[in-house]
Design an enzyme around this catalytic site. Structure first.
Site, PDB file in Angstrom:
ATOM      1  CG  ASP A   7      -1.919   0.750   1.519  1.00  0.00           C
ATOM      2  OD1 ASP A   7      -2.615   1.289   0.001  1.00  0.00           O
ATOM      3  OD2 ASP A   7      -1.670   2.329   2.560  1.00  0.00           O
ATOM      4  CG  ASP A   9      -1.709   7.420   0.672  1.00  0.00           C
ATOM      5  OD1 ASP A   9      -0.335   7.856   0.199  1.00  0.00           O
ATOM      6  OD2 ASP A   9      -2.320   7.574  -0.343  1.00  0.00           O
TER       7      ASP A   9
END
Length: 225
Positions: A7, A9
């Site tokens: 991922d 953020d």
């Protein structure tokens, strides 16, 4: 194939790139700061609660882009990378990516952030363009952003769907790959459950509790904002 899946953020970056893009467009006068921040807070809480309408959010986050020419928007993104993203690129994240590269793993970025914002960030972090899976944006006849999503939003179960499409395009399926998936968000539990090695990275409160319950690895890579 061994895949190191990340991922973006609060996982590889200690910030939210969508929210930071809004701060940037506020700073250059493309959006109204008070209205933008208020709306962003609403959307972020919906994301945390797992009820975010991605179609509505993408229309919101791309409005400043759509109001300008492609050339103006790309020049602005270059400035955003230099001024808002580069200071947030942490050695710990780069070292983690490098360790997987040295092990011969294929690096893949999977993020709910839209392609316009996330693509150049992923490339800065060392991901090949074809290995960046983001929320894709619909383009009009001129090749510019309409404000709509193209395909399935890359969020929650959408990440599972889009990664499956990515695998299928390469003649692969879940049984032919070994996936180590790093994420901070409870929203990514559907994909973490499909991964051989889920790693709760800088996890939010709900994901940390679930990881502890299930015995998943927890990695506090760096403090997040």
């Amino acid at each position: 194939m061994n895949i190191a899946l990340f991922d973006l953020d609060h996982t590889l970056l200690p910030i939210d790139s969508d929210f930071t893009w809004a701060l940037f467009t506020n700073s250059i006068g493309w959006t109204d700061a008070d209205e933008s921040l208020k709306q962003n807070d609403i959307f972020y809480q919906q994301y945390v609660d797992g009820v975010l309408d991605m179609n509505e959010y993408v229309r919101f986050v791309t409005r400043a882009i759509r109001a300008h020419t492609p050339e103006e928007a790309r020049a602005a993104h270059n400035r955003y990378l230099a001024e808002f993203i580069e200071p947030q690129v942490r050695a710990e994240a780069l070292d983690l990516l490098r360790s997987h590269q040295q092990a011969g793993d294929t690096l893949v970025l999977i993020t709910a952030t839209n392609r316009f914002i996330a693509g150049p960030i992923g490339e800065r972090l060392g991901f090949a363009d074809e290995n960046i899976i983001a929320t894709e944006l619909e383009l009009d006849d001129t090749g510019w952003i309409t404000g709509n999503i193209d395909g399935v939003a890359n969020l929650r179960e959408g990440k599972v769907h889009n990664l499956q499409q990515w695998l299928a395009a390469r003649g692969l399926d879940w049984e032919k790959v070994h996936i180590t998936f790093y994420s901070d968000s409870y929203n990514d539990v559907p994909l973490m459950e499909k991964s051989a090695v889920p790693v709760a990275t800088n996890p939010d409160e709900r994901l940390r509790a679930l990881a502890q319950e299930r015995g998943w690895r927890i990695l506090d890579l760096f403090p997040t904002e």
